[in-house]
Design an enzyme around this catalytic site. Structure first.
Site, mmCIF file in Angstrom:
data_model
loop_
_atom_site.group_PDB
_atom_site.id
_atom_site.type_symbol
_atom_site.label_atom_id
_atom_site.label_comp_id
_atom_site.label_asym_id
_atom_site.label_seq_id
_atom_site.Cartn_x
_atom_site.Cartn_y
_atom_site.Cartn_z
ATOM 1 N N LYS A 1 0.859 -1.185 0.000
ATOM 2 C CA LYS A 1 0.000 0.000 0.000
ATOM 3 C C LYS A 1 0.895 1.234 0.000
ATOM 4 O O LYS A 1 1.485 1.575 1.013
ATOM 5 C CB LYS A 1 -0.911 0.046 1.232
ATOM 6 N N GLU B 1 -1.236 7.249 -0.004
ATOM 7 C CA GLU B 1 -2.397 7.672 -0.795
ATOM 8 C C GLU B 1 -2.109 8.962 -1.564
ATOM 9 O O GLU B 1 -2.846 9.329 -2.470
ATOM 10 C CB GLU B 1 -3.626 7.838 0.110
ATOM 11 N N GLY C 1 5.838 7.564 9.642
ATOM 12 C CA GLY C 1 5.973 8.330 10.879
ATOM 13 C C GLY C 1 5.979 7.463 12.134
ATOM 14 O O GLY C 1 5.479 6.333 12.133
ATOM 15 N N THR D 1 2.446 6.315 13.520
ATOM 16 C CA THR D 1 1.862 5.239 12.707
ATOM 17 C C THR D 1 2.601 3.935 13.004
ATOM 18 O O THR D 1 1.973 2.879 13.130
ATOM 19 C CB THR D 1 1.971 5.572 11.202
ATOM 20 N N GLY D 2 3.916 4.028 13.137
ATOM 21 C CA GLY D 2 4.713 2.837 13.437
ATOM 22 C C GLY D 2 4.265 2.178 14.737
ATOM 23 O O GLY D 2 4.169 0.950 14.830
ATOM 24 N N GLU E 1 10.803 1.506 9.630
ATOM 25 C CA GLU E 1 11.722 2.619 9.328
ATOM 26 C C GLU E 1 10.966 3.895 9.639
ATOM 27 O O GLU E 1 10.070 4.288 8.888
ATOM 28 C CB GLU E 1 12.107 2.605 7.840
ATOM 29 N N CYS F 1 13.846 11.598 5.713
ATOM 30 C CA CYS F 1 13.902 11.074 7.084
ATOM 31 C C CYS F 1 15.262 11.323 7.722
ATOM 32 O O CYS F 1 15.370 11.499 8.923
ATOM 33 C CB CYS F 1 13.564 9.597 7.096
ATOM 34 N N GLU G 1 10.270 15.990 15.004
ATOM 35 C CA GLU G 1 10.603 15.986 13.579
ATOM 36 C C GLU G 1 9.628 16.917 12.859
ATOM 37 O O GLU G 1 8.421 16.774 13.013
ATOM 38 C CB GLU G 1 10.438 14.547 13.053
HETATM 39 P P1 NAD Z 1 2.719 8.229 7.663
HETATM 40 O O1 NAD Z 1 3.102 7.425 8.834
HETATM 41 O O2 NAD Z 1 1.655 9.239 7.813
HETATM 42 O O3 NAD Z 1 2.242 7.294 6.461
HETATM 43 C C1 NAD Z 1 3.060 6.283 5.942
HETATM 44 C C2 NAD Z 1 2.179 5.212 5.335
HETATM 45 O O4 NAD Z 1 1.425 4.593 6.370
HETATM 46 C C3 NAD Z 1 1.170 5.724 4.324
HETATM 47 O O5 NAD Z 1 1.042 4.787 3.288
HETATM 48 C C4 NAD Z 1 -0.108 5.795 5.143
HETATM 49 O O6 NAD Z 1 -1.278 5.702 4.381
HETATM 50 C C5 NAD Z 1 0.045 4.584 6.030
HETATM 51 N N1 NAD Z 1 -0.725 4.608 7.274
HETATM 52 C C6 NAD Z 1 -1.145 5.695 7.974
HETATM 53 N N2 NAD Z 1 -1.792 5.302 9.083
HETATM 54 C C7 NAD Z 1 -1.779 3.945 9.094
HETATM 55 C C8 NAD Z 1 -2.273 2.953 9.993
HETATM 56 N N3 NAD Z 1 -2.905 3.283 11.111
HETATM 57 N N4 NAD Z 1 -2.060 1.651 9.701
HETATM 58 C C9 NAD Z 1 -1.399 1.300 8.588
HETATM 59 N N5 NAD Z 1 -0.909 2.198 7.680
HETATM 60 C C10 NAD Z 1 -1.095 3.499 7.949
HETATM 61 O O7 NAD Z 1 4.079 8.874 7.140
HETATM 62 P P2 NAD Z 1 4.269 9.843 5.912
HETATM 63 O O8 NAD Z 1 3.742 11.178 6.318
HETATM 64 O O9 NAD Z 1 3.770 9.226 4.661
HETATM 65 O O10 NAD Z 1 5.869 9.874 5.808
HETATM 66 C C11 NAD Z 1 6.636 10.713 6.569
HETATM 67 C C12 NAD Z 1 7.311 9.944 7.689
HETATM 68 O O11 NAD Z 1 8.037 8.835 7.175
HETATM 69 C C13 NAD Z 1 8.330 10.782 8.412
HETATM 70 O O12 NAD Z 1 8.194 10.616 9.803
HETATM 71 C C14 NAD Z 1 9.657 10.220 7.950
HETATM 72 O O13 NAD Z 1 10.707 10.420 8.835
HETATM 73 C C15 NAD Z 1 9.343 8.786 7.743
HETATM 74 N N6 NAD Z 1 10.295 8.162 6.817
HETATM 75 C C16 NAD Z 1 11.275 7.344 7.314
HETATM 76 C C17 NAD Z 1 12.217 6.776 6.466
HETATM 77 C C18 NAD Z 1 13.320 5.888 6.992
HETATM 78 O O14 NAD Z 1 14.037 5.303 6.195
HETATM 79 N N7 NAD Z 1 13.482 5.757 8.291
HETATM 80 C C19 NAD Z 1 12.145 7.033 5.103
HETATM 81 C C20 NAD Z 1 11.147 7.865 4.628
HETATM 82 C C21 NAD Z 1 10.209 8.421 5.492
#
Ligand code: NAD
Length: 493
Positions: free
Chosen positions: A173, A176, A227, A230-231, A248, A282, A383
């Site tokens: 996935k 979006e 993020g 979410t993680g 990650e 990130c 962040e």
């Molecule tokens: P996000 O956590 O909002 O979304 C990431 C993905 O998770 C999207 O596909 C989203 O639809 C999905 N998602 C959201 N809520 C969910 C849930 N409850 N269950 C399952 N999936 C869900 O993050 P973002 O705004 O897309 O990306 C930015 C973040 O990603 C930043 O915090 C950045 O640091 C991190 N990031 C980390 C790395 C790394 O290598 N460590 C690389 C790129 C981005």
């Protein structure tokens, strides 16, 4: 219209709901996607499960999967410009940056093609001639992949290439906001010879399309980039069926500049560290720690150059960096800067939307430098994921190590000094997954990537990035079976 991709076929959402994809640089609708329902996601998981349990993929030889990955890399090379256009359209990234990203994606597929080609089972020496003991590396199973919007295809490739190399099947996935290149990749995989059902894609929000990938009993592992919050939710969901997880997450990465560093290089790289892709990286060097004796000259020049950074559209040759991903993100960054100033940060550059009339429809924000920060401020701890640099000063090596580690994150960091021993001492003391000495940002597919502390669990890239998708299985074969006499089978009178 981008459809879902299930069992090798394009399919509509069962609700027929759609979502518009917005170009961040001009606010225009550039694409429309199907929005998956929970039922659609379950179908995709079912397809991946069937492909794993009944299909040929997990049982193919390493050589075969290596050939397919090599073919994927060749097709990506052939179609590079199609991907570049789609990636820049979704992310507002400059074309040249999308080209670099595509080169990296291709390298990742090539790297895992090579790595899997040479992997074999490991013989275990047990000291008994009649025993054959071996460790085989088997695919983990059906993987749920969830990816973010900042490097859409690159993040996907860090998961897809090793997952396929290992013999796993998956449902991905993408964010979006940026689904286009992940969708293109589904067709490329099929053309390269990946069997139907091995690679599946669902589209839509995290709550509807993402959650089932982290809690469905038929998913063996969830690999997530995104993020921190979410993680955490994904960990909770995955724990219900004790899935393997790879996370990650975010970073608040220290960029440390000592007075004895090459000032010109440190300055130039400090800008690049934080303002590349408008800070939506990130590993961005969003926390500058500068030695007190050079603070004034360094920060004055840094702010001057930040004010000169040219914002613009992906195809415009003059553009140095692009828009933020969405209006919501832009508003979040504005609040973050206002909060920092209210905490006592001094605005040295940026801090506002650009005034250029051509940029008013996009989600642009000026590169921002906030001086007079200290480790306890929220702007230093949180962040921002935008073009915002916080500046702190330090006096000693011991002090800067303490400051740099004073964060819940541990993704990356850098140290600038001409003293090689000092550089190595500081690098060793930083609790982060990647340290650059007199450099910022380079990474290679051969080297592991990932975070200490709350920046994540597990590693992507490198041999460890393949190991995430493999289960080591111990096979013990006795060539001369015998009795143990442990239980003698005699009746005690
Ligand atoms: P996000 O956590 O909002 O979304 C990431 C993905 O998770 C999207 O596909 C989203 O639809 C999905 N998602 C959201 N809520 C969910 C849930 N409850 N269950 C399952 N999936 C869900 O993050 P973002 O705004 O897309 O990306 C930015 C973040 O990603 C930043 O915090 C950045 O640091 C991190 N990031 C980390 C790395 C790394 O290598 N460590 C690389 C790129 C981005």
């Amino acid at each position: 219209m981008i459809d879902l991709f299930i069992n090798g076929k394009r399919v509509k959402s069962s609700s027929l709901e759609t979502r518009n994809i917005i170009h961040p640089a001009n606010g225009e609708i550039v694409e429309t996607t199907q929005e998956a329902t929970k039922t659609d996601v379950e179908q995709a998981i079912n397809a991946a499960k069937n492909a794993f349990e009944k299909g040929p993929w997990p049982k193919t030889t390493n050589i075969h999967r290596s050939e397919i990955l090599t073919k994927v890399a060749e097709l990506l090379e052939r179609d590079k410009q199609i991907y570049v256009k789609a990636e820049s359209q979704d992310t507002a990234k400059r074309f040249i940056e999308s080209e670099y990203d595509m080169d990296d994606v291709i390298k990742v597929f090539k790297y895992y093609a090579e790595l899997i080609k040479t992997q074999s089972s490991r013989k275990v020496e047990v000291g008994r001639q009649e025993i054959n003991s071996e460790i085989d590396f088997e695919p983990v199973g059906v993987i749920g992949l969830i990816t973010p919007w900042n490097y859409p295809l690159l993040q996907a490739s860090w998961k897809i290439a090793p997952a396929l190399a290992a013999g796993c099947t998956f449902v991905i996935k993408p964010s979006e906001l940026t689904p286009s290149t992940t969708s293109l990749l589904m067709d490329t995989l099929i053309e390269a010879g990946v069997p139907a059902g091995v690679a599946n894609m669902v589209l839509g929000s995290g709550l509807v399309a993402g959650v089932p990938l982290s809690n469905h009993p038929d998913i063996d592992m969830v690999s997530f980039t995104g993020g921190l919050n979410t993680g955490k939710q994904i960990m909770v969901e995955a724990s219900k069926t004790v899935k393997k997880i790879a996370l990650e997450l975010g970073g608040k990465n220290p960029n440390i500049v000592f007075a004895d560093a090459n000032q010109e290089a440190a300055l130039d790289n400090a800008l690049n560290a934080v303002f590349l892709h408008s800070g939506q990286v990130c590993s961005a060097g969003a926390r500058l720690l500068v030695e007190e004796s050079i603070h004034d000259t360094f920060v004055t020049e840094l702010a001057r150059r930040a004010d000169l950074i040219r914002l613009g559209f992906p195809g415009d040759e003059a553009t140095e960096t692009g828009a933020l991903i969405s209006e919501n993100h832009l508003i979040k960054i504005e609040k973050y800067v206002a909060q920092a100033i209210s905490e006592g940060a001094i605005l040295k550059a940026g801090g506002k939307r650009p005034t250029d009339p051509a940029l008013q429809k996009g989600f642009f924000f000026r590169p921002t430098v906030l001086d007079n920060c200290h480790a306890k401020m929220q702007c230093v701890q949180d962040e921002s994921f935008g073009p915002v640099l916080t500046v702190e000063t330090f006096k000693t090596e011991t002090q800067v190590i303490e400051l740099a580690n004073d964060t819940i994150y541990g993704l990356a960091g850098a140290v600038w000094t001409n003293d090689s021993n000092k550089a190595k001492r500081v690098a060793k003391s930083l609790r982060v997954g990647t340290v650059w000495i007199n450099d910022y940002h380079p990474y290679v597919p051969q080297a592991e990537w990932g975070g200490f502390k709350q920046s994540g669990i597990g590693r992507e890239l490198g041999p460890a990035g393949l190991a995430e998708y493999q289960e080591p299985k111990h096979v013990w074969q006795n060539l001369k079976p015998g009795v143990t006499h442990w239980f003698d089978g005699k009746e005690v009178k």
